[in-house]
Design a protein around this motif. Structure first.
Motif, PDB file in Angstrom:
ATOM      1  N   MET A   1     106.959  17.940  35.024  1.00 38.13           N
ATOM      2  CA  MET A   1     105.886  16.995  34.745  1.00 38.13           C
ATOM      3  C   MET A   1     104.561  17.753  34.738  1.00 38.13           C
ATOM      4  O   MET A   1     104.270  18.496  35.680  1.00 38.13           O
ATOM      5  CB  MET A   1     105.870  15.886  35.798  1.00 38.13           C
ATOM      6  CG  MET A   1     104.873  14.774  35.540  1.00 38.13           C
ATOM      7  SD  MET A   1     105.051  13.434  36.750  1.00 38.13           S
ATOM      8  CE  MET A   1     106.698  12.826  36.358  1.00 38.13           C
ATOM      9  N   ILE A   2     103.799  17.587  33.673  1.00 35.98           N
ATOM     10  CA  ILE A   2     102.522  18.281  33.566  1.00 35.98           C
ATOM     11  C   ILE A   2     101.396  17.250  33.484  1.00 35.98           C
ATOM     12  O   ILE A   2     101.349  16.446  32.547  1.00 35.98           O
ATOM     13  CB  ILE A   2     102.476  19.194  32.331  1.00 35.98           C
ATOM     14  CG1 ILE A   2     103.578  20.258  32.402  1.00 35.98           C
ATOM     15  CG2 ILE A   2     101.100  19.855  32.211  1.00 35.98           C
ATOM     16  CD1 ILE A   2     103.666  21.125  31.168  1.00 35.98           C
ATOM     17  N   PHE A   3     100.525  17.257  34.464  1.00 33.19           N
ATOM     18  CA  PHE A   3      99.341  16.413  34.456  1.00 33.19           C
ATOM     19  C   PHE A   3      98.217  17.228  33.822  1.00 33.19           C
ATOM     20  O   PHE A   3      97.947  18.358  34.232  1.00 33.19           O
ATOM     21  CB  PHE A   3      98.944  16.020  35.885  1.00 33.19           C
ATOM     22  CG  PHE A   3     100.009  15.259  36.624  1.00 33.19           C
ATOM     23  CD1 PHE A   3     100.152  13.897  36.449  1.00 33.19           C
ATOM     24  CD2 PHE A   3     100.885  15.912  37.490  1.00 33.19           C
ATOM     25  CE1 PHE A   3     101.143  13.184  37.125  1.00 33.19           C
ATOM     26  CE2 PHE A   3     101.869  15.228  38.167  1.00 33.19           C
ATOM     27  CZ  PHE A   3     102.003  13.850  37.986  1.00 33.19           C
ATOM     28  N   TYR A   4      97.553  16.642  32.820  1.00 37.57           N
ATOM     29  CA  TYR A   4      96.524  17.440  32.153  1.00 37.57           C
ATOM     30  C   TYR A   4      95.335  16.596  31.743  1.00 37.57           C
ATOM     31  O   TYR A   4      95.426  15.389  31.539  1.00 37.57           O
ATOM     32  CB  TYR A   4      97.103  18.172  30.935  1.00 37.57           C
ATOM     33  CG  TYR A   4      97.231  17.333  29.681  1.00 37.57           C
ATOM     34  CD1 TYR A   4      96.240  17.358  28.698  1.00 37.57           C
ATOM     35  CD2 TYR A   4      98.331  16.505  29.473  1.00 37.57           C
ATOM     36  CE1 TYR A   4      96.348  16.587  27.547  1.00 37.57           C
ATOM     37  CE2 TYR A   4      98.459  15.745  28.337  1.00 37.57           C
ATOM     38  CZ  TYR A   4      97.466  15.787  27.365  1.00 37.57           C
ATOM     39  OH  TYR A   4      97.573  15.009  26.223  1.00 37.57           O
ATOM     40  N   PHE A   5      94.208  17.289  31.647  1.00 36.14           N
ATOM     41  CA  PHE A   5      92.991  16.707  31.076  1.00 36.14           C
ATOM     42  C   PHE A   5      92.499  17.657  30.002  1.00 36.14           C
ATOM     43  O   PHE A   5      92.558  18.879  30.149  1.00 36.14           O
ATOM     44  CB  PHE A   5      91.908  16.529  32.140  1.00 36.14           C
ATOM     45  CG  PHE A   5      90.568  16.132  31.572  1.00 36.14           C
ATOM     46  CD1 PHE A   5      90.414  14.917  30.927  1.00 36.14           C
ATOM     47  CD2 PHE A   5      89.476  16.979  31.657  1.00 36.14           C
ATOM     48  CE1 PHE A   5      89.192  14.550  30.376  1.00 36.14           C
ATOM     49  CE2 PHE A   5      88.250  16.625  31.116  1.00 36.14           C
ATOM     50  CZ  PHE A   5      88.109  15.405  30.472  1.00 36.14           C
ATOM     51  N   GLU A  44     115.205  15.836  39.894  1.00 37.03           N
ATOM     52  CA  GLU A  44     115.683  16.989  40.636  1.00 37.03           C
ATOM     53  C   GLU A  44     115.307  18.285  39.907  1.00 37.03           C
ATOM     54  O   GLU A  44     115.573  18.438  38.714  1.00 37.03           O
ATOM     55  CB  GLU A  44     117.202  16.922  40.799  1.00 37.03           C
ATOM     56  CG  GLU A  44     117.765  18.049  41.643  1.00 37.03           C
ATOM     57  CD  GLU A  44     119.260  17.934  41.858  1.00 37.03           C
ATOM     58  OE1 GLU A  44     119.843  18.874  42.438  1.00 37.03           O
ATOM     59  OE2 GLU A  44     119.844  16.912  41.441  1.00 37.03           O
ATOM     60  N   GLY A  45     114.657  19.176  40.610  1.00 37.68           N
ATOM     61  CA  GLY A  45     114.277  20.458  40.030  1.00 37.68           C
ATOM     62  C   GLY A  45     113.076  20.419  39.106  1.00 37.68           C
ATOM     63  O   GLY A  45     112.709  21.451  38.520  1.00 37.68           O
ATOM     64  N   PHE A  79     108.615  23.358  42.349  1.00 46.66           N
ATOM     65  CA  PHE A  79     107.740  24.429  41.876  1.00 46.66           C
ATOM     66  C   PHE A  79     106.432  23.834  41.341  1.00 46.66           C
ATOM     67  O   PHE A  79     106.453  22.928  40.498  1.00 46.66           O
ATOM     68  CB  PHE A  79     108.444  25.216  40.771  1.00 46.66           C
ATOM     69  CG  PHE A  79     107.601  26.272  40.108  1.00 46.66           C
ATOM     70  CD1 PHE A  79     107.255  27.437  40.780  1.00 46.66           C
ATOM     71  CD2 PHE A  79     107.140  26.095  38.814  1.00 46.66           C
ATOM     72  CE1 PHE A  79     106.479  28.411  40.164  1.00 46.66           C
ATOM     73  CE2 PHE A  79     106.362  27.067  38.187  1.00 46.66           C
ATOM     74  CZ  PHE A  79     106.037  28.231  38.870  1.00 46.66           C
ATOM     75  N   CYS A  80     105.307  24.337  41.824  1.00 43.39           N
ATOM     76  CA  CYS A  80     103.997  23.811  41.427  1.00 43.39           C
ATOM     77  C   CYS A  80     103.157  24.945  40.841  1.00 43.39           C
ATOM     78  O   CYS A  80     103.066  26.034  41.421  1.00 43.39           O
ATOM     79  CB  CYS A  80     103.287  23.197  42.638  1.00 43.39           C
ATOM     80  SG  CYS A  80     101.709  22.390  42.254  1.00 43.39           S
TER      81      CYS A  80
END
Length: 254
Positions: A1-5, A44-45, A79-80
């Protein structure tokens, strides 16, 4: 999941290319805020990514405020990573981001900054890049992107590729502190009503819904991010933010 602005498209391109390559979804932060969506269930993952443009050597206010409301149950162990786009350097923007993430029990351990064309043009010494320089930056970013994607795909922790600049603390905490506290607002925006073609694009691209009508009217609602999307996307260069911007260029990623 990618949070973006993203405002003028540089960061959107990086986020969407990465998401498509690793098979994960993107969450556009302004849309999430509009919907009041702050809680997300991770598969998961699944990786957690944050992508944003550097504004005044700090993460944009809208990104920091979103993170303060963000809820990611059971994020531990995922993983972040984070990526910021910047015109020159990003100072301590990642340090500031990780302070916000720490309050949520998160830490972006793999970090990237990517030089992209300049978009902030409101100060005397700041202008858009020449077409040649802009294309050179985009070309270099295209060359770097596969490596970034592979690092994220393989969940490599501890990779840090940042252009902090010569005096990052001065940039972020002194100059950037003043900029983000005093200059992030919609003061000074104006439109040449004779040149305006009433297309409404400025209102459509505003990430915080701070513009209404044609010709546009800025609402002074305290939500402006000074991202300049309205200025850069105007097809007839009818929008300005102070007199000097009337003679400066426009840019958005295409």
């Amino acid at each position: 999941m990618i949070f973006y602005f993203s405002a003028t498209g540089n960061t959107r391109w990086m986020a969407e290319q990465t998401a498509a390559a690793i098979g994960e979804e993107t969450i556009y932060i302004p849309d999430a805020i509009r919907r009041g969506e702050y809680e997300y269930a991770l598969k998961e993952g699944e990786r957690i990514g944050f992508c944003y443009p550097t504004h005044g050597w700090q993460p944009p206010r809208i990104v920091r405020e979103f993170i303060r409301h963000l809820q990611l149950p059971e994020a531990a162990g995922h993983f972040c990573w984070a990526l910021t786009t910047c015109g020159d350097n990003m100072g301590e923007a990642m340090t500031i981001l990780n302070k916000e993430l720490a309050a949520k029990g998160l830490k972006a351990e793999t970090l990237f900054s990517v030089l992209m064309p300049e978009t902030y043009i409101c100060l005397p010494f700041m202008t858009t890049d020449s077409e040649e320089k802009a294309q050179r930056k985009i070309g270099t970013a295209r060359e770097r992107l596969p490596g970034i994607i592979e690092t994220v795909r393989q969940r490599r922790k501890g990779v840090v590729e940042l252009e902090r600049g010569a005096t990052p603390r001065l940039y972020s905490y002194v100059i950037g502190g003043y900029f983000n506290s005093r200059m992030v607002n919609d003061k000074g925006f104006a439109v040449d009503a004779d040149a305006c073609i009433r297309c409404g694009k400025c209102a459509k691209v505003c990430p915080v819904d701070n513009i209404e009508g044609t010709p546009p009217v800025w609402l002074h609602n305290g939500r402006c991010t000074s991202c300049l999307a309205c200025y850069h996307y105007c097809p007839v260069h009818a929008i300005s933010k102070g007199e000097r911007t009337k003679r400066r260029g426009q840019y958005h990623f295409q």
